[in-house]
Design an enzyme around this catalytic site. Sequence first.
Site, mmCIF file in Angstrom:
data_model
loop_
_atom_site.group_PDB
_atom_site.id
_atom_site.type_symbol
_atom_site.label_atom_id
_atom_site.label_comp_id
_atom_site.label_asym_id
_atom_site.label_seq_id
_atom_site.Cartn_x
_atom_site.Cartn_y
_atom_site.Cartn_z
ATOM 1 N N HIS A 16 -4.614 67.722 20.893
ATOM 2 C CA HIS A 16 -3.474 66.947 21.389
ATOM 3 C C HIS A 16 -3.261 65.657 20.591
ATOM 4 O O HIS A 16 -2.149 65.136 20.531
ATOM 5 C CB HIS A 16 -3.704 66.613 22.864
ATOM 6 N N SER A 72 4.067 65.243 23.923
ATOM 7 C CA SER A 72 3.433 65.325 25.238
ATOM 8 C C SER A 72 4.499 65.127 26.322
ATOM 9 O O SER A 72 5.446 65.912 26.381
ATOM 10 C CB SER A 72 2.309 64.287 25.339
#
Length: 658
Positions: free
Chosen positions: A632, A519
């Site tokens: 994610h 990320s």
Amino acid sequence: MKKLITEEDIAALVSVTDPQYAPDGKRAAYVQTKVNQEQDSYSSAIMMYDADTGTSSRWTYGEKKNTSPRWSPDGRRLAFVSDRDGGVPQLFIMNAGGGEAEKAADIPWGVSDPIWSPDGKSVLLSVSLTSSERADDQEKKKRNEFEPVDIQTLTYKRDGKGLLKGSWTQLVLVNLETGNLQQLTDHEADHYDAAFSPNGEWLVFTANLTDQGDASKPSDVYLMELKSGRLKQITPYSGSFGSCAFSPDGSYIAMLGHENEYRNATLEKAWLYDMKNERLSCLTDMLDVHLSDALIADSLIGGVTPRPVWTNDGQGFYVLGTEQGSTGIYYISIDGLAYPIRLEDEYVNGFTFHPDQKSYIAVIAKPSWPSELYCIPLGEGEEKQLTAANDRFVGEHIISVPENLQYETKDGLTVNGWFLKPARFEENKTYPLILYIHGGPHMMYGHTYFHEFQVLAAQGYAVVYVNPRGSHGYGQDFVNRVRGDYGGGDYRDVIQAVDEAVQAYPFIDRERLGVTGGSYGGFMTNWIVGQTDRFKAAVTQRSISNWFSFHGVSDIGYFFTDWQLGHDLFEETDKLWERSPVKYASQVTTPLLILHGERDDRCPIEQAEQLFTALKKLNKTTAFVRFPGAAHELSRSGHPKQRMKRLNYIYSWFDQYL
């Protein structure tokens, strides 16, 4: 002889979460989650700790997910959510004396977050519904997955859920005596963090009812008079508020939130709403601590952050707080006195107080021990470990114990982190070092067991991981310092971490350095390999490579980019491009492995595709691995087999080039 930790040991870890004391204090329900290898998923069971015998027993069976145990006010029943019946989570009720659980209602869209009404006759649930659906719809029409999706708002998708298709989280009351369903909300907005007043006349919840469809807009707290349905907004339209709890006599509402002063880098504070005087006040203006859980870990599945827990006398409440690499429990009085009652080198994820409030049970993970339940006295006395879910794992494996690392930056900041030696360290050998950068950026590494780092240590790598500027845990100024300066001071902080580790540990081979992160950590990995050739191998995960396109494809990009980079998409495009790692692809000499989930809506896979295409066209050494269906949260709660393969890809890449 103890074994080295491997990626397959994800299946050996047990996650202990969400403890809930019974009203009489004789028992505590909690959730135990582990990997179901046959189905490549997770199984969760409701467990029961008996205070008299000091033992735990299993209350639910099978390989499904049973979560959110909640005691009825009289302690005679236990509500929980389970997907045992057809795969859709439903509300079940079990008698405290034992026996089979019964489904309380049939809601085809699934339910979550059960909350008992004070009279024990009803349970409030959260249900995801579209404007054309009602929880009490007897036809229960099946949603057509091929129906075109008409999008009118910016919040049309969410990581982990995909396209929302016009659905919003509504509050639904289930009458346990009649089975009737009463849908209490129907705005085109998510309603969450609900709580009943002690007399059952009021319901408090959080929602954005003024600018629906824009996740960047403030979330406010509303009071609903249950008899009339009348709503009253009790927080200013200026920030984000939630996690509400009524005081025992109903005079006050404790809540957490902020007024968006530093956008999404603002610390969570404790607030108090006076019901009689209709006045909201901040209790912790002077406390430079984030009153929430911001610690990153990969061994805790299904953790539940508790809302404020009031003292029996109504003079204060307890909340979680994030500070200096730890999470602990803080006491906040209604007069604004604030201090930690528990702040050790550990990760406290949840807690429940005994009814007499002389002790509490906490979920705690320690640097060399995954999550367990501990009973801790409120005052003098010793803590007691109540569960042994991970005893066998710890006893059978070599666990490298992190060592603290601290250094001063050139501009006067103190950066804290940790160093992990290889699991089978030998004095006369040299070892490669991996710099691991966390995501967020407003999150925090800390004093907890981190499985991925242990796998790398078992493979013979030293690991350094730090909390650079932008991380939570070190005050408001520190967490805000990264905004508008991505790739600046934060870049220097993590590079200095390598310098400090190399200097402090002579056995590190400075010619064999690797870097990875996910990320924001993926962005930073991409940025690093475009700025320096110091690292001989890199792995970027669920990353950002192009801020310009990220603005329009991420589920949060349209406001996150503005808030974090500080550059207008239309007027300062050149500045966004300057901070985009893909611009510097021609400068990359480090072999780069790119890992990305195909259903990642937070950092969509097109970010990886752009970077891979650019590097390939430039004849750089790179490879691209796509994980079908992965969102994610792949590294922390994704499909177990994908998590294992991901770890194998990472250390295999480092093996090849380091």
